[in-house]
Design a protein around this motif. Structure first.
Motif, PDB file in Angstrom:
ATOM      1  N   MET A   1      46.212  48.529  37.160  1.00  0.00           N
ATOM      2  CA  MET A   1      46.142  47.063  37.742  1.00  0.00           C
ATOM      3  C   MET A   1      45.695  45.823  36.638  1.00  0.00           C
ATOM      4  SD  MET A   1      45.917  48.103  41.795  1.00  0.00           S
ATOM      5  CE  MET A   1      45.868  46.476  42.438  1.00  0.00           C
ATOM      6  N   THR A   2      45.675  44.900  36.554  1.00  0.00           N
ATOM      7  CA  THR A   2      44.823  43.700  36.525  1.00  0.00           C
ATOM      8  C   THR A   2      44.509  43.035  36.853  1.00  0.00           C
ATOM      9  OG1 THR A   2      46.877  42.525  35.549  1.00  0.00           O
ATOM     10  CG2 THR A   2      46.188  43.961  33.919  1.00  0.00           C
ATOM     11  N   ALA A   3      43.359  41.862  36.122  1.00  0.00           N
ATOM     12  CA  ALA A   3      42.248  41.041  37.459  1.00  0.00           C
ATOM     13  C   ALA A   3      43.310  40.213  37.836  1.00  0.00           C
ATOM     14  CB  ALA A   3      41.459  40.597  36.684  1.00  0.00           C
ATOM     15  N   LEU A   4      43.660  39.148  39.120  1.00  0.00           N
ATOM     16  CA  LEU A   4      44.393  38.317  39.103  1.00  0.00           C
ATOM     17  C   LEU A   4      43.682  36.851  38.556  1.00  0.00           C
ATOM     18  CD1 LEU A   4      46.637  37.005  40.637  1.00  0.00           C
ATOM     19  CD2 LEU A   4      44.662  37.272  42.633  1.00  0.00           C
ATOM     20  N   THR A   5      44.250  36.784  37.099  1.00  0.00           N
ATOM     21  CA  THR A   5      44.186  35.593  36.730  1.00  0.00           C
ATOM     22  C   THR A   5      44.727  33.883  37.105  1.00  0.00           C
ATOM     23  OG1 THR A   5      43.349  36.822  34.981  1.00  0.00           O
ATOM     24  CG2 THR A   5      43.359  34.437  34.475  1.00  0.00           C
ATOM     25  N   PHE A   6      43.815  33.099  37.265  1.00  0.00           N
ATOM     26  CA  PHE A   6      44.232  31.992  37.540  1.00  0.00           C
ATOM     27  C   PHE A   6      43.359  31.011  36.471  1.00  0.00           C
ATOM     28  CE2 PHE A   6      43.169  33.681  41.316  1.00  0.00           C
ATOM     29  CZ  PHE A   6      44.423  33.793  42.394  1.00  0.00           C
ATOM     30  N   SER A   7      44.902  30.318  35.690  1.00  0.00           N
ATOM     31  CA  SER A   7      44.504  29.676  34.733  1.00  0.00           C
ATOM     32  C   SER A   7      44.376  27.622  34.840  1.00  0.00           C
ATOM     33  CB  SER A   7      44.862  29.718  33.273  1.00  0.00           C
ATOM     34  OG  SER A   7      44.536  30.997  32.590  1.00  0.00           O
ATOM     35  N   LEU A   8      43.540  27.092  34.475  1.00  0.00           N
ATOM     36  CA  LEU A   8      44.439  25.730  35.025  1.00  0.00           C
ATOM     37  C   LEU A   8      44.916  25.140  34.462  1.00  0.00           C
ATOM     38  CD1 LEU A   8      42.618  24.040  37.321  1.00  0.00           C
ATOM     39  CD2 LEU A   8      41.085  22.841  35.450  1.00  0.00           C
ATOM     40  N   LYS A   9      46.148  25.065  34.957  1.00  0.00           N
ATOM     41  CA  LYS A   9      46.842  24.179  34.211  1.00  0.00           C
ATOM     42  C   LYS A   9      46.622  22.675  33.113  1.00  0.00           C
ATOM     43  CE  LYS A   9      51.255  25.725  36.522  1.00  0.00           C
ATOM     44  NZ  LYS A   9      52.080  25.674  37.413  1.00  0.00           N
ATOM     45  N   ALA A  10      46.068  22.097  34.125  1.00  0.00           N
ATOM     46  CA  ALA A  10      45.537  20.320  32.845  1.00  0.00           C
ATOM     47  C   ALA A  10      43.743  20.218  33.777  1.00  0.00           C
ATOM     48  CB  ALA A  10      46.523  19.096  33.582  1.00  0.00           C
ATOM     49  N   GLU A  11      43.506  19.221  33.132  1.00  0.00           N
ATOM     50  CA  GLU A  11      41.888  19.083  34.101  1.00  0.00           C
ATOM     51  C   GLU A  11      42.547  18.125  35.438  1.00  0.00           C
ATOM     52  OE1 GLU A  11      37.895  17.906  33.945  1.00  0.00           O
ATOM     53  OE2 GLU A  11      38.626  19.636  32.998  1.00  0.00           O
ATOM     54  N   SER A  12      41.968  18.041  35.997  1.00  0.00           N
ATOM     55  CA  SER A  12      42.080  17.515  37.363  1.00  0.00           C
ATOM     56  C   SER A  12      40.844  16.522  37.709  1.00  0.00           C
ATOM     57  CB  SER A  12      41.726  17.865  38.955  1.00  0.00           C
ATOM     58  OG  SER A  12      41.672  17.758  39.646  1.00  0.00           O
ATOM     59  N   ARG A  13      41.739  15.236  37.740  1.00  0.00           N
ATOM     60  CA  ARG A  13      40.936  13.631  38.124  1.00  0.00           C
ATOM     61  C   ARG A  13      40.148  13.775  40.054  1.00  0.00           C
ATOM     62  NH1 ARG A  13      44.394   8.744  36.618  1.00  0.00           N
ATOM     63  NH2 ARG A  13      46.223   9.443  38.174  1.00  0.00           N
ATOM     64  N   GLN A  14      40.581  14.779  40.264  1.00  0.00           N
ATOM     65  CA  GLN A  14      39.859  14.932  41.744  1.00  0.00           C
ATOM     66  C   GLN A  14      39.278  16.224  42.326  1.00  0.00           C
ATOM     67  OE1 GLN A  14      40.165  12.807  43.916  1.00  0.00           O
ATOM     68  NE2 GLN A  14      41.557  11.358  43.138  1.00  0.00           N
ATOM     69  N   ARG A  15      38.700  16.430  43.001  1.00  0.00           N
ATOM     70  CA  ARG A  15      37.686  17.531  42.986  1.00  0.00           C
ATOM     71  C   ARG A  15      38.826  18.347  43.224  1.00  0.00           C
ATOM     72  NH1 ARG A  15      32.834  16.429  41.170  1.00  0.00           N
ATOM     73  NH2 ARG A  15      31.705  18.603  41.530  1.00  0.00           N
ATOM     74  N   ILE A  16      38.404  20.118  43.657  1.00  0.00           N
ATOM     75  CA  ILE A  16      39.728  20.469  43.919  1.00  0.00           C
ATOM     76  C   ILE A  16      38.728  22.180  44.781  1.00  0.00           C
ATOM     77  CG2 ILE A  16      41.346  22.718  44.022  1.00  0.00           C
ATOM     78  CD1 ILE A  16      41.986  21.409  41.182  1.00  0.00           C
TER      79      ILE A  16
ATOM     80  N   GLY B   1      48.265  38.657  36.771  1.00  0.00           N
ATOM     81  CA  GLY B   1      47.893  40.010  37.518  1.00  0.00           C
ATOM     82  C   GLY B   1      48.088  40.525  38.579  1.00  0.00           C
ATOM     83  N   ASP B   2      47.651  41.330  39.559  1.00  0.00           N
ATOM     84  CA  ASP B   2      47.859  41.831  40.218  1.00  0.00           C
ATOM     85  C   ASP B   2      46.892  41.983  41.049  1.00  0.00           C
ATOM     86  OD1 ASP B   2      47.667  44.069  39.227  1.00  0.00           O
ATOM     87  OD2 ASP B   2      49.373  45.126  39.459  1.00  0.00           O
ATOM     88  N   ASP B   3      45.390  42.364  40.660  1.00  0.00           N
ATOM     89  CA  ASP B   3      44.061  43.587  41.116  1.00  0.00           C
ATOM     90  C   ASP B   3      43.564  42.265  42.095  1.00  0.00           C
ATOM     91  OD1 ASP B   3      42.678  44.569  42.152  1.00  0.00           O
ATOM     92  OD2 ASP B   3      41.739  45.491  39.999  1.00  0.00           O
ATOM     93  N   THR B   4      43.356  41.948  43.075  1.00  0.00           N
ATOM     94  CA  THR B   4      43.039  41.073  44.171  1.00  0.00           C
ATOM     95  C   THR B   4      41.658  41.475  44.277  1.00  0.00           C
ATOM     96  OG1 THR B   4      43.700  42.104  46.301  1.00  0.00           O
ATOM     97  CG2 THR B   4      45.507  40.131  44.808  1.00  0.00           C
ATOM     98  N   ARG B   5      41.141  42.230  44.512  1.00  0.00           N
ATOM     99  CA  ARG B   5      40.117  42.735  44.081  1.00  0.00           C
ATOM    100  C   ARG B   5      39.055  42.195  43.297  1.00  0.00           C
ATOM    101  NH1 ARG B   5      40.449  49.054  44.141  1.00  0.00           N
ATOM    102  NH2 ARG B   5      41.940  48.554  42.289  1.00  0.00           N
ATOM    103  N   THR B   6      39.519  41.378  42.249  1.00  0.00           N
ATOM    104  CA  THR B   6      38.414  40.740  40.851  1.00  0.00           C
ATOM    105  C   THR B   6      39.818  39.552  40.515  1.00  0.00           C
ATOM    106  OG1 THR B   6      38.131  43.543  40.146  1.00  0.00           O
ATOM    107  CG2 THR B   6      38.542  41.376  38.492  1.00  0.00           C
TER     108      THR B   6
END
Length: 272
Positions: A1-16, A56-61
């Motif tokens: 399993m690999t870590a679940l990865t979130f890559s920001l697509k673009a710089e946000s003008r608003q807070r998230i 990825g698919d490992d929601t623990r990391t």
């Protein structure tokens, strides 16, 4: 399993608000289900998949890549697992953290580790004001766990601290340990004005002498305290400079206060 990865697509003008993205909340969900989770950004909600590329698919990391200071509430109320952040984060990192581990390879905004209960947070950059403090209007700050900051921190670090440990390898701003009722704050760098303001209990351990000791703290002389090396050795797993400084910080000058409050707190300054 690999870590679940979130890559920001673009710089946000608003807070998230990324508080829904924790190992606890994502356990058992598919990538498609995770991508459909709504995140508050500005005055609207946007599906996670529109803001982040998810792999990825490992929601623990969880791993956040390309993170910026626009990401708020990361790791909120997290109780297990690990989050690694490649970049900086916004405010309220680890708010109400109840377990697990968060590592930020960058800076964090204000109120990091705010009202944290358990777990571990490592910030390899700087942290903003109110580290390990209470939310505005509340009187119960960080109540457990360990926070390590490799850089500097802002004002009011440890405000209303109740338990737990803050390890600061850089400098700290004004009002360090203000209104704290228990716990330990250790600082390798310089500290700002009004140290230990209205402190009732707890320990401030300083590697360098402050510019001034507040007049409401009594000088109790120089002491050799054998518990300090044992305390610091316990942080060896954090890869911190404190772990090897037991002997350097064992001999200290002790100041008791704040005498305008309970007077059961202490400032320990490494003796030369």
């Amino acid at each position: 399993m690999t870590a679940l990865t979130f890559s920001l697509k673009a710089e946000s003008r608003q807070r998230i608000d990324v508080s829904p993205l924790t190992p606890d909340n994502l356990a058992g969900k598919t990538v498609a289900e995770i991508g459909a989770i709504p995140l508050q950004t500005g005055n609207r909600q946007v599906p996670t998949g529109q803001l982040f590329t998810i792999e990825g698919d490992d929601t623990r990391t969880l791993v956040f890549k390309g993170a910026t200071a626009k990401l708020d509430y990361l790791g909120k109320a997290m109780a297990s697992g690990e989050i690694r952040v490649e970049g900086g984060v916004g405010s309220y990192l680890g708010l109400h953290l109840n377990g697990g581990r968060i590592v930020v390879v960058g800076d964090a905004g204000a109120f990091a580790a705010c009202e944290m209960k358990k777990g571990e947070i490592v910030i390899r950059g700087h942290a903003g004001d109110f580290l390990g403090a209470a939310l505005p209007g509340n009187r119960k700050g960080m109540a457990g766990g360990v926070v390590l900051v490799k850089g500097d921190v802002g004002d009011r670090a440890g405000d209303h601290l109740r338990r737990g440990t803050l390890l600061i390898e850089g400098n700290a701003g004004a009002y360090l340990g203000s209104r704290m009722t228990a716990g330990t704050i250790a600082v390798l760098g310089q500290v700002g004005d009004h140290l230990g303001y209205a402190m009732g209990r707890g320990t401030l351990l300083l590697a360098q002498p402050p510019v001034a000791i507040p007049p409401t703290f009594n000088d109790c002389g120089t002491h050799t305290l054998s518990f300090i090396p044992l305390l610091l050795k316990g942080f060896a797993g954090l890869d911190t400079r404190f772990a090897g400084m037991g002997d350097a910080l064992k001999r200290v000058r002790r100041y008791a206060g704040d005498m305008s409050q309970l007077g059961k707190g202490e400032i320990l300054v490494a003796a030369s």
